[in-house]
Design an enzyme around this catalytic site. Structure first.
Site, short mmCIF file in Angstrom:
data_model
loop_
_atom_site.label_atom_id
_atom_site.label_comp_id
_atom_site.label_asym_id
_atom_site.label_seq_id
_atom_site.Cartn_x
_atom_site.Cartn_y
_atom_site.Cartn_z
N ARG A 84 0.93 -1.38 -0.12
CA ARG A 84 0.27 0.08 -0.17
C ARG A 84 0.85 1.21 -0.12
O ARG A 84 1.70 1.40 0.80
CB ARG A 84 -0.82 0.07 1.27
CG ARG A 84 -2.11 0.99 1.11
CD ARG A 84 -2.93 0.81 2.22
NE ARG A 84 -3.78 -0.22 2.43
CZ ARG A 84 -4.06 -1.03 3.28
NH1 ARG A 84 -3.71 -0.78 4.62
NH2 ARG A 84 -5.03 -2.09 3.02
N ARG A 95 -4.78 0.80 17.72
CA ARG A 95 -5.36 0.34 16.60
C ARG A 95 -5.09 1.18 15.56
O ARG A 95 -4.37 2.35 15.57
CB ARG A 95 -6.95 0.16 16.87
CG ARG A 95 -7.63 -0.71 16.33
CD ARG A 95 -7.33 -2.11 16.21
NE ARG A 95 -8.38 -2.81 15.95
CZ ARG A 95 -8.84 -3.00 14.62
NH1 ARG A 95 -7.80 -2.39 13.53
NH2 ARG A 95 -9.68 -3.93 13.94
N LYS A 96 -5.88 1.03 14.47
CA LYS A 96 -5.47 1.90 13.29
C LYS A 96 -6.09 3.13 13.51
O LYS A 96 -6.95 3.36 14.34
CB LYS A 96 -6.21 1.34 11.96
CG LYS A 96 -7.41 1.33 11.79
CD LYS A 96 -8.34 0.96 10.58
CE LYS A 96 -9.63 0.76 10.45
NZ LYS A 96 -10.15 0.04 9.39
N GLY A 123 -17.12 -5.70 1.34
CA GLY A 123 -17.23 -7.32 1.32
C GLY A 123 -17.45 -7.84 2.97
O GLY A 123 -17.57 -9.09 3.10
N CYS A 126 -14.53 -1.02 4.48
CA CYS A 126 -13.42 -0.35 3.86
C CYS A 126 -14.14 0.30 2.75
O CYS A 126 -13.62 1.47 2.14
CB CYS A 126 -12.29 -1.21 3.23
SG CYS A 126 -11.60 -2.04 4.32
N GLY A 127 -15.28 -0.16 2.11
CA GLY A 127 -15.97 0.51 0.93
C GLY A 127 -16.91 1.71 1.42
O GLY A 127 -17.74 2.25 0.72
#
Ligand code: SF4
Length: 587
Positions: A137, A246-247, A504, A509-510
């Site tokens: 990424r 965490r992120k 998904g 993430c979408g």
């Protein structure tokens, strides 16, 4: 823990400004604060130099780690930690770089489980779907790129991958299919064009999202991209920021068109004005604790803070470190900033932040901008007379190496070489003179990446899906394209432009929770058979038009367990009913 911090403080060579903070630290020790926690608090409350305070705090944290309890107690603490925290305690993720040459020689099968996770600190992702073939990424702050970068990425995907890359909803690019012994070669091609991949995965600050037409659009309060760059420079490669619980997602924007999903971010800086000493100044309001995955959508909370652009990057850093020091670390699904905000409440979080920065913060200003969202697609005039930007739709964000080279050529021939990436996985070619717009519109690539897309293609967004993500339950990109092409044929003509977002799995993430139409992939049992299916969420004006009650922040699950085979017809019916809806829809 009781340790001799006076000695530590006196010997510290870490203040490179005027010594005020170090002085405070020594003074606190001399006054009898004999625990590190007390000294930490005294230092935070001091008025010393903001630049060296974080360094002093890091030294104190290090000293506290050295003063950890006896082995038995340490082991007991380890047992209560989740697996990733154990990996992080064993070795900083960035340090796995030293092991890469060995793995390149010995092969991917020899990579330990811990190092598979740590590689994500370098932006290198082991993929269970493609064992032996990795994803990388790339960090592209604010989505601001250029033709040289596009050519480099195209050449990498041709030479090491399968001739395509994916644009993400954080304005980044993902390379696929390379092998572990090719990582250094890839970095060697990225470095000269100014791209790094580090800290783009796991417990790091992910790509900072900004308005993709920052500095170009006449519809902004100010250009916020310099703040994005400043914050990026503070944390990339800085180990103080590489062990977050965490992120951590951040957006910083001065755009008045609400184009960066502020409500879902851990930190969102959005445009605002405030009267200070009789003068109206421009800056940001601050919200914190938004999220989508980890237990579902939670809108960001208003921190009641206004910050000037010159102080904004430092404030973001302090918020990040406050989270790093205090965020919950036991369970991965309870470790996002949102959970700390819920535990403390916004008022306490604000007070702790003030203590950390060492001065009172301004209360929030008046927000500026519209509720309606812009996607910056189409050809639009820039603030500088005679120049335009062209927003082009890249269907579901997948782009071939050949298309990347074409984008680079168009950027050079029609613009100034810049290419911008949007959070909807699309591209913008800026700085096109009026006189060149007609020729640009005739370019063959604009038949594939349209500036005038259909309403159901214009806002189409899809996460990676089952081909390359082991969380995925359905083939999001394939289904997204198939469904939208069907809708184009059946119901396209009178529809307003819609955001149709596919995820998904619940990690979202979408961005399906904040779309007009959100599709969440799942498995469902139909007539005794397990089939690919989706839950359908409706949001914003679409929900309103169809009489679905929402809280105005997120979309609402309106249909459940729709088999993917039936989805195109089902969605067509939903969208058909919008034509008769009494509400005027806007992008
Ligand atoms: Fe993978 Fe789920 Fe994210 Fe899609 S939403 S890319 S399936 S983790």
């Amino acid at each position: 823990p009781q340790i001799d911090v006076s000695e530590l403080a006196a010997s510290a060579q870490i203040c490179n400004c005027n010594g005020v903070t170090k002085g405070k630290l020594v003074q606190a020790c001399q006054e009898g604060s004999d625990t590190l926690a007390a000294v930490c608090a005294a230092t935070r409350a001091g008025t010393g130099c903001g630049a060296c305070k974080p360094q002093i705090h890091a030294v104190l944290k290090f000293a506290m780690q050295q003063a950890m309890p006896e082995p038995a107690a340490r082991e007991s603490r380890r047992r209560s930690m989740n697996k990733i925290e154990v990996y992080k305690e064993e070795k900083n993720g960035l340090d796995v770089k030293a092991d890469l040459p060995r793995y390149a020689v010995d092969g991917w099968e020899t990579i330990t489980d811990g190092d598979k996770e740590r590689l994500k600190w370098l932006g290198v992702f082991f993929r269970r779907q493609t064992p032996g073939h990795f994803m990388m990424r790339l960090r592209i702050p604010n989505g601001i790129s250029n033709s040289a970068q596009f050519r480099a990425i195209a050449s990498i995907s041709s030479d090491f991958g399968k001739d395509f890359t994916d644009i993400t909803t954080r304005q980044q690019i993902q390379l696929r299919w390379f092998e572990i012994d090719q990582v250094q070669d890839i970095w060697d091609r990225l470095e000269p064009v100014g791209i790094v991949s580090i800290q783009t995965g796991m417990d790091n600050i992910r790509g900072i999202v900004g308005c993709p037409v920052a500095g170009l659009t006449p519809n902004e309060l100010f250009d916020a991209s310099p703040v994005v760059r400043e914050y990026n420079e503070i944390f990339v490669g800085n180990r103080e920021f590489t062990n977050l619980p965490r992120k951590f997602n951040v957006t910083i924007t001065g755009c008045l068109d609400n184009c960066t999903h502020a409500v879902t971010q851990d930190i969102a800086l959005t445009p605002a004005v405030k009267s200070i000493a009789g003068e109206e100044v421009k800056g940001f309001n601050v919200t914190v604790g938004g999220k989508q995955g980890s237990g579902g959508f939670r809108p960001a909370s208003d921190l009641d803070v206004f910050v000037l652009p010159r102080d904004a990057a430092q404030l973001c850093s302090e918020i990040t470190l406050l989270f790093s020091d205090n965020g919950l670390r036991e369970a991965r699904n309870k470790s996002r900033l949102a959970f700390l905000i819920e535990e403390w409440g916004v008022d306490r979080f604000r007070q702790e932040l003030e203590q950390r920065v060492g001065h009172p913060l301004l209360t929030s200003g008046s927000p500026v901008g519209s509720e309606a969202k812009s996607d910056h697609i189409g050809i639009h005039p820039q603030k500088e007379a005679g120049l335009n930007y062209a927003g082009l739709v890249v269907p579901v964000g997948r782009i071939t190496a050949g298309q990347m080279l074409e984008v680079a050529r168009l950027a050079d021939n029609y613009g100034n070489g810049e290419v911008r990436i949007t959070a909807e996985q699309n591209l913008i070619i800026p700085n096109v003179p009026d006189s060149l717009v007609p020729a640009l519109e005739e370019e063959p690539l604009l038949q594939e990446f349209r500036a005038d897309p259909s309403p159901v293609m214009r806002g189409l967004v899809s996460c990676t899906g089952i081909d390359y993500c082991h969380f995925a339950l359905v083939d999001t990109k394939g289904l997204a394209l198939k469904t939208s092409r069907y809708l184009e044929e059946k119901v396209d003509s009178d529809l307003p432009a819609l955001s149709i977002n596919w995820s998904g799995c619940p990690n979202a993430c979408g961005n399906h929770t904040v779309a007009d139409v959100g599709l969440l992939g799942k498995k469902a049992r139909v007539d005794g058979n397990v089939v690919d299916a989706v839950d359908v969420f409706l949001g914003g004006k679409v929900a309103e038009a169809l009489g679905v009650v929402t809280d105005g922040e997120s979309s609402v699950k309106t249909l459940e367990n729709v088999p993917c085979d039936e989805l195109p017809e089902t969605l067509a019916k939903v969208l058909e009913s919008l034509k008769a809806a009494p509400v005027a829809l806007t992008v």
